[in-house]
Motif scaffolding. Structure first.
Motif, PDB file in Angstrom:
ATOM      1  N   TRP A   1      40.635  78.917  86.243  1.00 11.56           N
ATOM      2  CA  TRP A   1      40.703  77.917  87.297  1.00 11.56           C
ATOM      3  C   TRP A   1      40.530  78.605  88.650  1.00 11.56           C
ATOM      4  O   TRP A   1      41.023  79.708  88.876  1.00 11.56           O
ATOM      5  N   GLN A   2      39.818  77.942  89.551  1.00 13.35           N
ATOM      6  CA  GLN A   2      39.632  78.420  90.914  1.00 13.35           C
ATOM      7  C   GLN A   2      40.044  77.318  91.884  1.00 13.35           C
ATOM      8  O   GLN A   2      39.948  76.122  91.561  1.00 13.35           O
ATOM      9  N   LYS A   3      40.487  77.716  93.070  1.00 12.08           N
ATOM     10  CA  LYS A   3      40.872  76.743  94.092  1.00 12.08           C
ATOM     11  C   LYS A   3      39.750  75.725  94.282  1.00 12.08           C
ATOM     12  O   LYS A   3      38.583  76.101  94.426  1.00 12.08           O
ATOM     13  N   GLY A   4      40.122  74.450  94.249  1.00 12.62           N
ATOM     14  CA  GLY A   4      39.156  73.368  94.378  1.00 12.62           C
ATOM     15  C   GLY A   4      38.741  72.774  93.039  1.00 12.62           C
ATOM     16  O   GLY A   4      38.208  71.663  92.994  1.00 12.62           O
ATOM     17  N   ASP A   5      38.973  73.502  91.941  1.00 12.98           N
ATOM     18  CA  ASP A   5      38.662  72.978  90.607  1.00 12.98           C
ATOM     19  C   ASP A   5      39.673  71.893  90.237  1.00 12.98           C
ATOM     20  O   ASP A   5      40.778  71.825  90.802  1.00 12.98           O
ATOM     21  N   GLU A   6      39.312  71.092  89.278  1.00 16.46           N
ATOM     22  CA  GLU A   6      40.208  70.075  88.758  1.00 16.46           C
ATOM     23  C   GLU A   6      41.383  70.745  88.028  1.00 16.46           C
ATOM     24  O   GLU A   6      41.195  71.783  87.377  1.00 16.46           O
ATOM     25  N   VAL A   7      42.549  70.169  88.152  1.00 19.57           N
ATOM     26  CA  VAL A   7      43.711  70.626  87.386  1.00 19.57           C
ATOM     27  C   VAL A   7      43.828  69.757  86.141  1.00 19.57           C
ATOM     28  O   VAL A   7      43.173  68.711  86.038  1.00 19.57           O
ATOM     29  N   LEU A   8      44.636  70.210  85.205  1.00 15.57           N
ATOM     30  CA  LEU A   8      44.829  69.458  83.973  1.00 15.57           C
ATOM     31  C   LEU A   8      45.890  68.385  84.172  1.00 15.57           C
ATOM     32  O   LEU A   8      46.859  68.600  84.899  1.00 15.57           O
ATOM     33  N   LYS A   9      45.689  67.252  83.512  1.00 13.78           N
ATOM     34  CA  LYS A   9      46.681  66.174  83.556  1.00 13.78           C
ATOM     35  C   LYS A   9      47.250  66.009  82.166  1.00 13.78           C
ATOM     36  O   LYS A   9      46.510  65.830  81.198  1.00 13.78           O
ATOM     37  N   ALA A  10      48.568  66.100  82.044  1.00 12.68           N
ATOM     38  CA  ALA A  10      49.219  65.929  80.756  1.00 12.68           C
ATOM     39  C   ALA A  10      49.122  64.454  80.352  1.00 12.68           C
ATOM     40  O   ALA A  10      49.252  63.556  81.183  1.00 12.68           O
ATOM     41  N   ALA A  11      48.884  64.231  79.085  1.00 12.75           N
ATOM     42  CA  ALA A  11      48.729  62.851  78.588  1.00 12.75           C
ATOM     43  C   ALA A  11      50.046  62.137  78.551  1.00 12.75           C
ATOM     44  O   ALA A  11      51.099  62.625  78.524  1.00 12.75           O
TER      45      ALA A  11
ATOM     46  N   ALA B   1      46.790  78.868  92.235  1.00 17.76           N
ATOM     47  CA  ALA B   1      47.189  78.043  91.093  1.00 17.76           C
ATOM     48  C   ALA B   1      48.667  77.680  91.169  1.00 17.76           C
ATOM     49  O   ALA B   1      49.040  76.521  90.974  1.00 17.76           O
ATOM     50  N   LEU B   2      49.508  78.653  91.463  1.00 14.55           N
ATOM     51  CA  LEU B   2      50.947  78.383  91.551  1.00 14.55           C
ATOM     52  C   LEU B   2      51.259  77.376  92.643  1.00 14.55           C
ATOM     53  O   LEU B   2      52.126  76.521  92.481  1.00 14.55           O
ATOM     54  N   GLN B   3      50.566  77.468  93.751  1.00  8.45           N
ATOM     55  CA  GLN B   3      50.847  76.574  94.862  1.00  8.45           C
ATOM     56  C   GLN B   3      50.410  75.132  94.597  1.00  8.45           C
ATOM     57  O   GLN B   3      50.860  74.227  95.296  1.00  8.45           O
ATOM     58  N   THR B   4      49.577  74.894  93.591  1.00 11.43           N
ATOM     59  CA  THR B   4      49.211  73.510  93.271  1.00 11.43           C
ATOM     60  C   THR B   4      50.389  72.780  92.643  1.00 11.43           C
ATOM     61  O   THR B   4      50.485  71.557  92.768  1.00 11.43           O
ATOM     62  N   GLY B   5      51.254  73.513  91.933  1.00 12.34           N
ATOM     63  CA  GLY B   5      52.342  72.876  91.203  1.00 12.34           C
ATOM     64  C   GLY B   5      51.840  72.106  89.988  1.00 12.34           C
ATOM     65  O   GLY B   5      52.574  71.314  89.397  1.00 12.34           O
ATOM     66  N   GLU B   6      50.599  72.324  89.623  1.00 19.07           N
ATOM     67  CA  GLU B   6      49.959  71.598  88.523  1.00 19.07           C
ATOM     68  C   GLU B   6      49.632  72.553  87.374  1.00 19.07           C
ATOM     69  O   GLU B   6      49.789  73.758  87.494  1.00 19.07           O
ATOM     70  N   LEU B   7      49.118  71.982  86.294  1.00 19.28           N
ATOM     71  CA  LEU B   7      48.634  72.758  85.160  1.00 19.28           C
ATOM     72  C   LEU B   7      47.216  73.224  85.474  1.00 19.28           C
ATOM     73  O   LEU B   7      46.325  72.401  85.712  1.00 19.28           O
ATOM     74  N   CYS B   8      46.997  74.527  85.498  1.00 22.61           N
ATOM     75  CA  CYS B   8      45.687  75.081  85.839  1.00 22.61           C
ATOM     76  C   CYS B   8      45.116  75.807  84.622  1.00 22.61           C
ATOM     77  O   CYS B   8      45.742  76.729  84.102  1.00 22.61           O
ATOM     78  N   PRO B   9      43.916  75.406  84.181  1.00 24.06           N
ATOM     79  CA  PRO B   9      43.338  76.017  82.983  1.00 24.06           C
ATOM     80  C   PRO B   9      42.845  77.440  83.229  1.00 24.06           C
ATOM     81  O   PRO B   9      42.796  77.902  84.371  1.00 24.06           O
TER      82      PRO B   9
END
Length: 179
Positions: free
Chosen positions: A169-179, A158-166
């Motif tokens: 969350w598991q590797k390969g799952d969609e990350v969250l996108k801020a509106a 999750a940390l290595q994505t640099g994204e928001l992870c719900p």
């Protein structure tokens, strides 16, 4: 206790060499891993009961961490000689793929703030440190409760994505996108 966003302390410790029971020791410091992610997990004492279950569990994710450009370090306040003796006496530990660091002066554990006040040993603490030496994850368990290494691997992912992870969350799952 040091926490998220703080710099992991400088250290230089002797370690029982990975995959070796002949008595070869190595020196491990902040510079050893270079510009890579690092996972440090601390345990209270060698020759105990919960600790080897965690050590074997972390060893099982060593390869997955390496695939993620992350280095795994196990640490306790026992000496490198005690680590070696334990590896020689327990077949589950003989061929560990990561070094067992010896914080016998308790300097690293003290700098991190993870020494148990009563026992004077490390708490079951886990730190994920990014390539810039910044602490990105901390988890500390009671001395009697083991950790889940798979959760640590999930957090590294999750940390290595640099994204928001719900949650969950598991590797390969969609990350969250801020509106």
């Amino acid at each position: 206790m040091l926490t998220i966003g703080q710099t992991f302390p400088a250290f230089s410790l002797k370690a029982a060499k990975p995959g070796d029971t002949t008595g070869t020791f190595v020196e491990i410091s902040n510079a050893t891993a270079g510009n890579r992610w690092k996972v440090f997990f601390f345990w209270p004492k060698d020759f105990t009961f919960v600790c080897p279950t965690e050590i074997v569990g972390f060893d099982a994710i060593h390869g997955a961490l390496a695939e993620r450009d992350a280095v795994l370090y196990g640490v306790s306040t026992d000496s490198e000689y005690v680590h070696l003796a334990w590896k020689r006496s327990d077949p589950r530990l003989e061929r560990l793929a990561f070094p067992m660091l010896a914080d016998i002066k308790r300097e690293l554990a003290d700098a991190l703030g993870i020494l148990d006040a009563t026992e004077g040993v490390c708490l079951r603490a886990t730190f994920v440190v990014d390539p810039g030496e910044v602490i990105r994850f901390v988890s500390v368990n009671d001395l009697a409760v083991g950790r889940n290494p798979a959760e640590v691997l999930r957090v590294v992912d999750a940390l290595q994505t640099g994204e928001l992870c719900p949650c969950a969350w598991q590797k390969g799952d969609e990350v969250l996108k801020a509106a």
